[in-house]
Write a protein that holds these residues in place. Structure first.
Motif: not given
Length: 363
Positions: A156, A354, A158, A163, A134
């Motif tokens: 993740t 998430v 980010t 993350s 993501w």
């Protein structure tokens, strides 16, 4: 009458041949079953199509991860062959060819480009070996429909430091030895470039109060025009730059500081997450935080004071003799870093929500 040994052979030979036939049949059936099981995916889809398996070698080398760029971020394309040549990350192959979906070792999915339509996510069952990353660089104010992601993603990527793949808007690096620097000549006081005007947002309210006590030149939509070609030449004339974030959120420190202010050699006046959070990523004397002052008027008085104090102003640049600012400017660097992280990550993990993880970072 035939001799006794002939009679025994007539009986014995057919029995032996029958046993051999049964053994051969069972062995063949068992071998076929083993092959079928070996090439059967966890979801029950048979994968004994050797032609499809052989295609993998066409698209990637042995021990190379195939990373599928599911959507171009904001529709912006970028080179897919830079992981090794530019970033020194080996064993990674990027592709945007969705026909390779079942072969890909991982998908990187940029949230903004899928957040309004669940069907924009892959609709075919995910191969059991595949992981989804993501990718998001926007705060909760911007992004929508995080519930689309439940139990789908494994990693993740980010701007948050916690993350799986940390992708900040910028960072500082220590220089090998101290260096001298020269502050560009300044003839103006305070500038702000703003593209999105969110009525009621804290940065708007603070600006409206601050401009009562000090002149502020505002550029952007519905304000003074400023082209990208003239951006840094214009802003570098100002002593201070309002690096006001549109969201107050953990680790959310954007190009407003890293690029707009630092690249223009203007002292950033920041409004966003806490000073303590800022100081996790850069020296405390590299910026002025609005929370350091009881009121906007007190901040305005301090900026006017620094305008008349060359030595006091210069102290906000002393860190530049020890550090330099580094920013990743290409999308490809993020996707290559995702590949690097995937090589080092656990074989499998799933993020049940998430949304819960991301929103818990609000403070």
């Amino acid at each position: 009458m035939k001799p006794l040994y002939i009679q025994k052979l007539i009986v014995f030979v057919p029995v032996v041949l029958f046993v051999i036939f049964l053994t051969w049949s069972w062995h063949r059936a068992g071998f076929s079953t083993a092959i079928e099981c070996k090439h059967r995916d966890i979801d029950g889809t048979t994968a004994d199509d050797l032609q499809k398996d052989s295609q993998i070698s066409v698209h990637k080398k042995e021990n190379e991860l195939l990373i599928l760029v599911w959507v171009w971020p904001f529709g912006e394309t970028f080179p897919l062959n830079t992981c090794q040549s530019v970033y020194g990350i080996s064993g990674c192959k990027l592709t945007a060819d969705r026909s390779l979906y079942k072969m890909a070792d991982a998908l990187v999915i940029h949230h903004v480009d899928i957040m309004y339509n669940r069907s924009s996510l892959p609709q075919d069952p995910r191969p059991h070996h595949q992981r989804w990353v993501w990718f998001n660089l926007e705060p909760p104010l911007i992004i929508k429909n995080l519930h689309f992601l439940d139990n789908l993603f494994n990693m993740t990527m980010t701007f948050r430091q916690d993350s799986d793949v940390y992708r900040p808007y910028g960072r500082i690096e220590a220089l090998k030895q101290p260096q001298s620097f020269t502050i560009p000549a300044k003839s103006k006081l305070v500038a702000w470039v703003v593209s999105k005007w969110y009525p009621g947002a804290r940065r708007i309210a603070y600006y409206e109060e601050l401009q009562k006590y000090i002149p502020i030149d505002v550029y952007g939509k519905k304000h003074m025009k400023l082209s990208w070609d003239d951006f840094y030449k214009t802003i570098s004339q100002y002593k201070f730059y309002l690096a006001f974030e549109n969201s107050i959120y953990k680790d959310y420190i954007t190009e407003k500081l890293w690029s707009n202010a630092f690249d223009s050699w203007a002292v950033p006046v920041v409004l966003g997450t806490s000073r303590q959070n800022y100081e996790r990523f850069l020296p405390g004397e590299a910026f002025i935080h609005v929370d350091d002052f009881p009121s906007a008027k007190d901040l305005a008085d301090y900026l006017v004071q620094l305008d008349n104090d060359d030595e006091g102003y210069k102290k906000y640049f002393n860190w530049r003799s020890l550090y330099r600012v580094r920013r990743e400017t290409g999308w490809d660097s993020s996707y290559c870093e995702a590949c690097r992280a995937l090589k080092q990550a656990p074989d499998y993990q799933v993020i049940s929500s998430v949304k819960k993880w991301f929103l818990e970072g609000t403070k």
